[in-house]
Write a protein that holds these residues in place. Structure first.
Motif, short mmCIF file in Angstrom:
data_model
loop_
_atom_site.label_atom_id
_atom_site.label_comp_id
_atom_site.label_asym_id
_atom_site.label_seq_id
_atom_site.Cartn_x
_atom_site.Cartn_y
_atom_site.Cartn_z
N TYR A 137 0.86 -1.28 -0.15
CA TYR A 137 0.01 0.15 -0.03
C TYR A 137 0.70 1.42 -0.05
CZ TYR A 137 -4.15 -2.72 1.10
OH TYR A 137 -5.32 -3.53 1.37
N ARG A 138 2.11 1.16 0.30
CA ARG A 138 3.23 2.36 0.35
C ARG A 138 3.14 2.99 1.53
NH1 ARG A 138 3.24 -0.66 -4.21
NH2 ARG A 138 3.78 0.40 -6.30
N MET A 139 2.04 3.45 2.22
CA MET A 139 1.86 3.86 3.66
C MET A 139 0.44 3.93 3.95
SD MET A 139 1.63 8.13 2.40
CE MET A 139 2.86 7.86 0.86
N ALA A 140 0.22 3.84 5.23
CA ALA A 140 -1.17 4.04 6.06
C ALA A 140 -0.84 4.64 7.35
CB ALA A 140 -1.48 2.84 6.17
N THR A 141 -2.03 5.21 7.77
CA THR A 141 -2.07 5.67 9.17
C THR A 141 -2.06 4.72 10.10
OG1 THR A 141 -4.45 6.06 9.20
CG2 THR A 141 -3.04 7.87 8.12
N THR A 142 -1.83 4.82 11.51
CA THR A 142 -2.00 3.74 12.37
C THR A 142 -3.74 3.28 12.47
OG1 THR A 142 -0.56 5.05 13.90
CG2 THR A 142 -1.93 3.43 14.83
N GLU A 143 -4.39 4.21 12.25
CA GLU A 143 -5.85 3.87 12.34
C GLU A 143 -6.18 3.02 11.02
OE1 GLU A 143 -10.38 5.40 11.77
OE2 GLU A 143 -8.59 6.30 10.94
N GLN A 144 -5.76 3.37 9.87
CA GLN A 144 -5.80 2.48 8.88
C GLN A 144 -5.24 1.18 8.76
OE1 GLN A 144 -4.09 5.24 5.71
NE2 GLN A 144 -6.36 5.89 5.00
N MET A 145 -3.92 1.30 9.37
CA MET A 145 -3.42 -0.28 9.67
C MET A 145 -4.24 -1.10 10.53
SD MET A 145 -0.64 -0.70 7.89
CE MET A 145 0.20 -2.31 8.71
N HIS A 146 -4.65 -0.61 11.31
CA HIS A 146 -5.53 -1.16 12.55
C HIS A 146 -6.94 -1.59 11.80
CE1 HIS A 146 -7.30 -2.70 16.23
NE2 HIS A 146 -8.44 -2.01 15.87
N ARG A 147 -7.54 -1.19 10.99
CA ARG A 147 -8.74 -1.46 10.40
C ARG A 147 -8.44 -2.51 9.29
NH1 ARG A 147 -10.57 3.97 8.16
NH2 ARG A 147 -12.14 2.90 6.99
N VAL A 148 -7.20 -2.44 8.41
CA VAL A 148 -6.82 -3.50 7.65
C VAL A 148 -6.37 -4.77 8.07
CG1 VAL A 148 -5.09 -3.97 5.74
CG2 VAL A 148 -5.96 -1.68 5.88
N ILE A 149 -5.47 -4.52 9.04
CA ILE A 149 -4.91 -6.08 9.57
C ILE A 149 -5.36 -6.57 10.94
CG2 ILE A 149 -2.65 -5.35 8.52
CD1 ILE A 149 -1.50 -4.96 11.35
N ALA A 150 -6.00 -5.81 11.78
CA ALA A 150 -6.66 -6.35 13.09
C ALA A 150 -7.79 -5.65 13.62
CB ALA A 150 -5.47 -6.51 14.17
N PRO A 151 -8.94 -5.57 12.72
CA PRO A 151 -10.08 -4.99 13.25
C PRO A 151 -10.79 -5.27 14.46
CG PRO A 151 -10.65 -6.06 11.18
CD PRO A 151 -9.21 -6.28 11.53
N SER A 152 -10.44 -6.77 14.79
CA SER A 152 -11.26 -7.29 16.02
C SER A 152 -10.73 -6.97 17.27
CB SER A 152 -11.53 -8.59 15.35
OG SER A 152 -10.27 -9.27 15.52
N VAL A 153 -9.34 -6.59 17.26
CA VAL A 153 -8.65 -6.33 18.54
C VAL A 153 -8.66 -4.85 18.92
CG1 VAL A 153 -7.43 -8.68 18.04
CG2 VAL A 153 -6.43 -6.21 17.39
N ARG A 154 -8.06 -4.71 20.16
CA ARG A 154 -7.96 -3.37 20.55
C ARG A 154 -6.67 -2.50 19.45
NH1 ARG A 154 -9.74 -1.65 25.48
NH2 ARG A 154 -8.01 -0.65 25.72
N ILE A 155 -6.97 -1.48 19.30
CA ILE A 155 -6.00 -0.54 18.66
C ILE A 155 -4.65 -0.66 19.19
CG2 ILE A 155 -6.37 1.80 19.19
CD1 ILE A 155 -6.20 2.81 16.44
N GLU A 156 -4.74 -0.68 20.54
CA GLU A 156 -3.16 -0.63 21.27
C GLU A 156 -2.32 -1.62 20.46
OE1 GLU A 156 -6.20 -0.09 22.51
OE2 GLU A 156 -5.90 1.79 23.36
N GLN A 157 -2.96 -2.91 20.30
CA GLN A 157 -2.06 -4.08 19.87
C GLN A 157 -1.61 -3.74 18.44
OE1 GLN A 157 -3.83 -7.96 20.03
NE2 GLN A 157 -5.25 -7.42 21.76
N THR A 158 -2.38 -2.87 17.68
CA THR A 158 -1.63 -2.64 16.28
C THR A 158 -0.54 -1.74 16.45
OG1 THR A 158 -3.71 -3.00 15.36
CG2 THR A 158 -2.23 -1.50 14.31
N ARG A 159 -0.76 -0.74 17.53
CA ARG A 159 0.18 0.10 17.64
C ARG A 159 1.49 -0.52 18.23
NH1 ARG A 159 -3.87 3.53 20.40
NH2 ARG A 159 -4.53 5.25 18.94
#
Length: 302
Positions: A20-42
């Motif tokens: 994708y070249r780039m993504a925000t933290t929120e976008q990455m969370h929605r793409v790779i792990a929407p079912s968990v807390r965003i802290e895990q993506t961070r």
């Protein structure tokens, strides 16, 4: 060991950022792990950064939004994976200055990908994060090429009643940074791609061994073309659709518009109603009120 997926989440995160070249933290969370807390993506992104696989910049004009991108090492590593081969991005993907300058457009393309991804999840359709492939190069001769913002691979679910049809689309995301006429000028390029047959030195086509269009080497059907319009209000969207329709009128003698669905919709409509809703305007349809789902079977190719 079979059944072990050690690092699978990290692999997907790096693969998505590379593709994708780039993504925000929120976008990455929605793409790779929407079912968990965003802290895990961070935490995952922070760990990948500590391993020098990804890096980030901060956009002060966007509420200090963090934008993540792959490092050169991350790109090198991800590009060796089977699912990533043939889709290596340019070197500037890892340059912080290039990321900052391209953020407006590329993050909008990523948001468009998310609209399709979240819609597919709701409907049980098959569309994984890496089925969205940006900037695939398609030559059309004379050193020119068509490079859509993204190529989309999408399989409808069994509930759609068409045995899980595979759909493909070229996606063009327009943020109103160019005039309507320049946007419409993309249509002749796609028409050229539709009929482009590469010259083979010393070879003459025969009935037994015809030379086929270049796109047939990749696709059983020519992908439909989707224009996603952003960066302007309703009047601007209408102006741009009118320009696309005018451009389509100049292609009238070609079979391209007869065989290939070419649709346009605003990103606002995709986000409000979903991409599968009847929000798409066929650019070759004279009825200004005609709106269809992008998944409608409009192909008449043989």
């Amino acid at each position: 060991m079979i059944g072990v997926d050690a690092g699978g989440g990290d692999r997907l995160a790096l693969g998505v950022l590379t593709q994708y070249r780039m993504a925000t933290t929120e976008q990455m969370h929605r793409v790779i792990a929407p079912s968990v807390r965003i802290e895990q993506t961070r935490r995952r992104l922070t760990r990948l950064r500590a391993e020098a696989l990804v890096d980030r910049i901060t956009l002060p004009q966007a509420g200090r939004t963090r934008v993540w991108f792959p490092t050169a090492y991350g790109v090198q590593l991800a590009s060796e994976w089977p699912e990533m081969r043939g889709h290596r991005p340019s070197r500037t993907v890892s340059d912080p200055t290039a990321v900052r300058l391209k953020a407006g457009h590329t993050l909008t393309v990523t948001e468009t990908a998310l609209a399709f991804l979240e819609d597919a999840r709701r409907h049980g359709d098959l569309f994984r994060p890496l089925d969205w492939i940006p900037e695939v190069h398609h030559p059309i001769g004379s050193g020119e090429a068509v490079i859509p913002d993204a190529l989309l691979y999408y399989r409808r679910g069994p509930a759609d009643g068409d045995n899980g049809a595979m759909l493909r689309a070229f996606v063009e995301v327009d943020r109103a940074t160019m005039g309507p006429e320049r946007l419409a000028a993309k249509l002749p390029a796609y028409e050229r791609l539709y009929r482009y047959v590469p010259a083979v030195p010393g070879r003459r086509p025969t009935l037994q061994d015809p030379v086929l269009e270049e796109w047939r080497r990749r696709y059983p059907l020519f992908p439909r073309v989707l224009f996603v319009l952003d960066g302007t209000g309703p009047a601007g969207v209408e102006n741009r659709i009118s320009a696309l329709r005018a451009g389509a009128g100049l292609l009238a003698p070609s079979r391209f518009l007869h065989d290939v669905p070419v649709l346009a919709a605003s990103l606002a409509d995709l986000l409000q109603h979903s991409p599968s809703a009847p929000v798409w305007r066929p650019v070759h349809d004279p009825d200004p009120d005609q709106r269809v789902p992008w998944t409608d079977s409009g192909h008449r190719q043989t």
